[in-house]
Write a protein that holds these residues in place. Sequence first.
Motif, mmCIF file in Angstrom:
data_model
loop_
_atom_site.group_PDB
_atom_site.id
_atom_site.type_symbol
_atom_site.label_atom_id
_atom_site.label_comp_id
_atom_site.label_asym_id
_atom_site.label_seq_id
_atom_site.Cartn_x
_atom_site.Cartn_y
_atom_site.Cartn_z
ATOM 1 N N GLU A 1 52.152 -48.767 -14.010
ATOM 2 C CA GLU A 1 50.745 -48.859 -13.657
ATOM 3 C C GLU A 1 50.523 -47.942 -12.459
ATOM 4 O OE1 GLU A 1 48.120 -52.494 -13.674
ATOM 5 O OE2 GLU A 1 48.194 -52.097 -11.508
ATOM 6 N N ILE A 2 49.632 -46.982 -12.639
ATOM 7 C CA ILE A 2 49.299 -46.035 -11.573
ATOM 8 C C ILE A 2 47.908 -46.411 -11.066
ATOM 9 C CG2 ILE A 2 49.104 -43.605 -10.932
ATOM 10 C CD1 ILE A 2 51.850 -44.380 -12.176
ATOM 11 N N PHE A 3 47.776 -46.567 -9.763
ATOM 12 C CA PHE A 3 46.530 -47.005 -9.153
ATOM 13 C C PHE A 3 46.111 -45.967 -8.127
ATOM 14 C CE2 PHE A 3 44.136 -49.332 -5.928
ATOM 15 C CZ PHE A 3 43.294 -50.137 -6.690
ATOM 16 N N GLY A 4 44.937 -45.382 -8.306
ATOM 17 C CA GLY A 4 44.416 -44.391 -7.360
ATOM 18 C C GLY A 4 43.123 -44.875 -6.761
ATOM 19 N N GLN A 5 43.085 -44.939 -5.447
ATOM 20 C CA GLN A 5 41.922 -45.449 -4.729
ATOM 21 C C GLN A 5 41.563 -44.482 -3.610
ATOM 22 O OE1 GLN A 5 42.688 -49.255 -2.826
ATOM 23 N NE2 GLN A 5 40.559 -49.877 -3.088
ATOM 24 N N ALA A 6 40.308 -44.469 -3.221
ATOM 25 C CA ALA A 6 39.840 -43.546 -2.189
ATOM 26 C C ALA A 6 40.445 -43.839 -0.820
ATOM 27 C CB ALA A 6 38.310 -43.571 -2.106
ATOM 28 N N ARG A 7 40.898 -45.050 -0.598
ATOM 29 C CA ARG A 7 41.478 -45.349 0.721
ATOM 30 C C ARG A 7 42.957 -44.971 0.748
ATOM 31 N NH1 ARG A 7 40.941 -51.842 1.440
ATOM 32 N NH2 ARG A 7 38.792 -51.308 1.026
ATOM 33 N N PRO A 8 43.466 -44.570 1.908
ATOM 34 C CA PRO A 8 44.886 -44.219 2.028
ATOM 35 C C PRO A 8 45.772 -45.375 1.545
ATOM 36 C CG PRO A 8 43.702 -43.568 4.006
ATOM 37 C CD PRO A 8 42.742 -44.375 3.176
ATOM 38 N N VAL A 9 46.926 -45.039 0.996
ATOM 39 C CA VAL A 9 47.816 -46.035 0.406
ATOM 40 C C VAL A 9 48.135 -47.149 1.393
ATOM 41 C CG1 VAL A 9 50.121 -46.420 -0.561
ATOM 42 C CG2 VAL A 9 48.787 -44.423 -1.266
ATOM 43 N N ARG A 10 48.427 -46.814 2.625
ATOM 44 C CA ARG A 10 48.824 -47.833 3.601
ATOM 45 C C ARG A 10 47.709 -48.836 3.895
ATOM 46 N NH1 ARG A 10 53.280 -45.645 3.756
ATOM 47 N NH2 ARG A 10 54.491 -44.311 5.019
ATOM 48 N N GLU A 11 46.488 -48.534 3.510
ATOM 49 C CA GLU A 11 45.353 -49.457 3.694
ATOM 50 C C GLU A 11 45.043 -50.253 2.421
ATOM 51 O OE1 GLU A 11 41.970 -47.285 5.142
ATOM 52 O OE2 GLU A 11 43.145 -46.344 6.745
ATOM 53 N N GLN A 12 45.645 -49.901 1.315
ATOM 54 C CA GLN A 12 45.365 -50.574 0.049
ATOM 55 C C GLN A 12 46.031 -51.949 0.012
ATOM 56 O OE1 GLN A 12 46.375 -48.057 -3.296
ATOM 57 N NE2 GLN A 12 45.379 -46.288 -2.355
ATOM 58 N N HIS A 13 45.350 -52.907 -0.603
ATOM 59 C CA HIS A 13 45.877 -54.266 -0.673
ATOM 60 C C HIS A 13 47.256 -54.305 -1.327
ATOM 61 C CE1 HIS A 13 41.828 -56.548 -0.111
ATOM 62 N NE2 HIS A 13 42.131 -55.759 0.901
ATOM 63 N N GLY A 14 47.458 -53.536 -2.394
ATOM 64 C CA GLY A 14 48.751 -53.545 -3.069
ATOM 65 C C GLY A 14 49.893 -53.148 -2.152
ATOM 66 N N TRP A 15 49.673 -52.134 -1.317
ATOM 67 C CA TRP A 15 50.707 -51.698 -0.381
ATOM 68 C C TRP A 15 50.910 -52.728 0.717
ATOM 69 C CZ3 TRP A 15 54.563 -48.487 -0.573
ATOM 70 C CH2 TRP A 15 55.283 -48.243 0.599
ATOM 71 N N ARG A 16 49.816 -53.288 1.200
ATOM 72 C CA ARG A 16 49.901 -54.284 2.268
ATOM 73 C C ARG A 16 50.639 -55.530 1.780
ATOM 74 N NH1 ARG A 16 43.873 -54.743 3.745
ATOM 75 N NH2 ARG A 16 44.610 -56.310 5.232
ATOM 76 N N HIS A 17 50.367 -55.969 0.542
ATOM 77 C CA HIS A 17 51.121 -57.091 -0.037
ATOM 78 C C HIS A 17 52.602 -56.732 -0.128
ATOM 79 C CE1 HIS A 17 47.297 -58.550 -2.259
ATOM 80 N NE2 HIS A 17 47.481 -59.276 -1.178
ATOM 81 N N PHE A 18 52.893 -55.555 -0.665
ATOM 82 C CA PHE A 18 54.272 -55.102 -0.827
ATOM 83 C C PHE A 18 55.012 -55.117 0.510
ATOM 84 C CE2 PHE A 18 57.154 -51.354 -0.675
ATOM 85 C CZ PHE A 18 58.120 -51.794 -1.559
ATOM 86 N N TRP A 19 54.370 -54.608 1.538
ATOM 87 C CA TRP A 19 55.023 -54.488 2.841
ATOM 88 C C TRP A 19 55.354 -55.862 3.429
ATOM 89 C CZ3 TRP A 19 57.795 -50.807 4.478
ATOM 90 C CH2 TRP A 19 58.174 -50.741 5.805
ATOM 91 N N VAL A 20 54.416 -56.810 3.352
ATOM 92 C CA VAL A 20 54.700 -58.147 3.901
ATOM 93 C C VAL A 20 55.750 -58.859 3.052
ATOM 94 C CG1 VAL A 20 52.872 -59.552 2.807
ATOM 95 C CG2 VAL A 20 53.656 -60.094 5.106
ATOM 96 N N GLU A 21 55.731 -58.662 1.738
ATOM 97 C CA GLU A 21 56.752 -59.259 0.877
ATOM 98 C C GLU A 21 58.137 -58.696 1.206
ATOM 99 O OE1 GLU A 21 53.449 -59.778 -2.636
ATOM 100 O OE2 GLU A 21 54.948 -58.191 -2.820
ATOM 101 N N LYS A 22 58.196 -57.409 1.446
ATOM 102 C CA LYS A 22 59.464 -56.763 1.810
ATOM 103 C C LYS A 22 60.008 -57.340 3.126
ATOM 104 C CE LYS A 22 61.371 -52.139 2.448
ATOM 105 N NZ LYS A 22 61.100 -50.704 2.319
ATOM 106 N N ARG A 23 59.118 -57.507 4.086
ATOM 107 C CA ARG A 23 59.525 -58.078 5.381
ATOM 108 C C ARG A 23 59.997 -59.520 5.213
ATOM 109 N NH1 ARG A 23 54.926 -58.065 9.156
ATOM 110 N NH2 ARG A 23 56.506 -58.724 10.657
ATOM 111 N N LEU A 24 59.252 -60.306 4.438
ATOM 112 C CA LEU A 24 59.642 -61.701 4.210
ATOM 113 C C LEU A 24 61.011 -61.783 3.546
ATOM 114 C CD1 LEU A 24 56.218 -63.135 3.065
ATOM 115 C CD2 LEU A 24 57.568 -63.992 5.015
ATOM 116 N N LEU A 25 61.255 -60.946 2.561
ATOM 117 C CA LEU A 25 62.553 -60.957 1.873
ATOM 118 C C LEU A 25 63.682 -60.553 2.815
ATOM 119 C CD1 LEU A 25 61.498 -59.503 -1.573
ATOM 120 C CD2 LEU A 25 62.337 -61.831 -1.121
#
Length: 177
Positions: A91-115
């Motif tokens: 699944e490729i997701f392209g949004q006008a906001r920078p990746v680091r601001e996208q919800h998908g990236w933000r979820h990924f980052w906190v999940e990575k930290r939790l793990l």
Amino acid sequence: MSGPDWRAALDASGVLRRLACFDPHVAGTFPLGLAVPGSDIDVLCHAPDADAFAAALWEGRGDFDHFAMWQWKRADRPVIATFRVAGVPFEIFGQARPVREQHGWRHFWVEKRLLRLGGEDLREAVMTVRRQGAKTEPAFAQVLGLEGGPYRAMLDLEDLDDAGLLDVLKVKGSPGG
């Protein structure tokens, strides 16, 4: 599926190279080690020009099985494409906001930290819920005992430092805490 299979499919797809001008980032269950059958490789892109992004995806579609693309109607109108390479869904997701601001990236980052903080016990607890059919964020929210909507609840954790996340792991009684 984990390990070399998803990485080989990612390499074979060439999407990181093809979409390089859209700052692609791989996120989701595969790099977290939380994939279950049917999981897809998520690639998040910064696509300020939706038409150019769609054209770049469309140009490479001949290499992909089951290619489909659509655009959301909401304000910034992200473009999404799905396909398979070597039997692995993407699944490729392209949004006008920078990746680091996208919800998908933000979820990924906190999940990575939790793990990282919760260790293998947390990973296995989340996988148990995932194997029962839960998506990733709801699985984390269930294991951690988070209140409210799971997607918002996970975003609410992102500003916590490691000590704060460890407190969440301990207070919620999750494994690894």
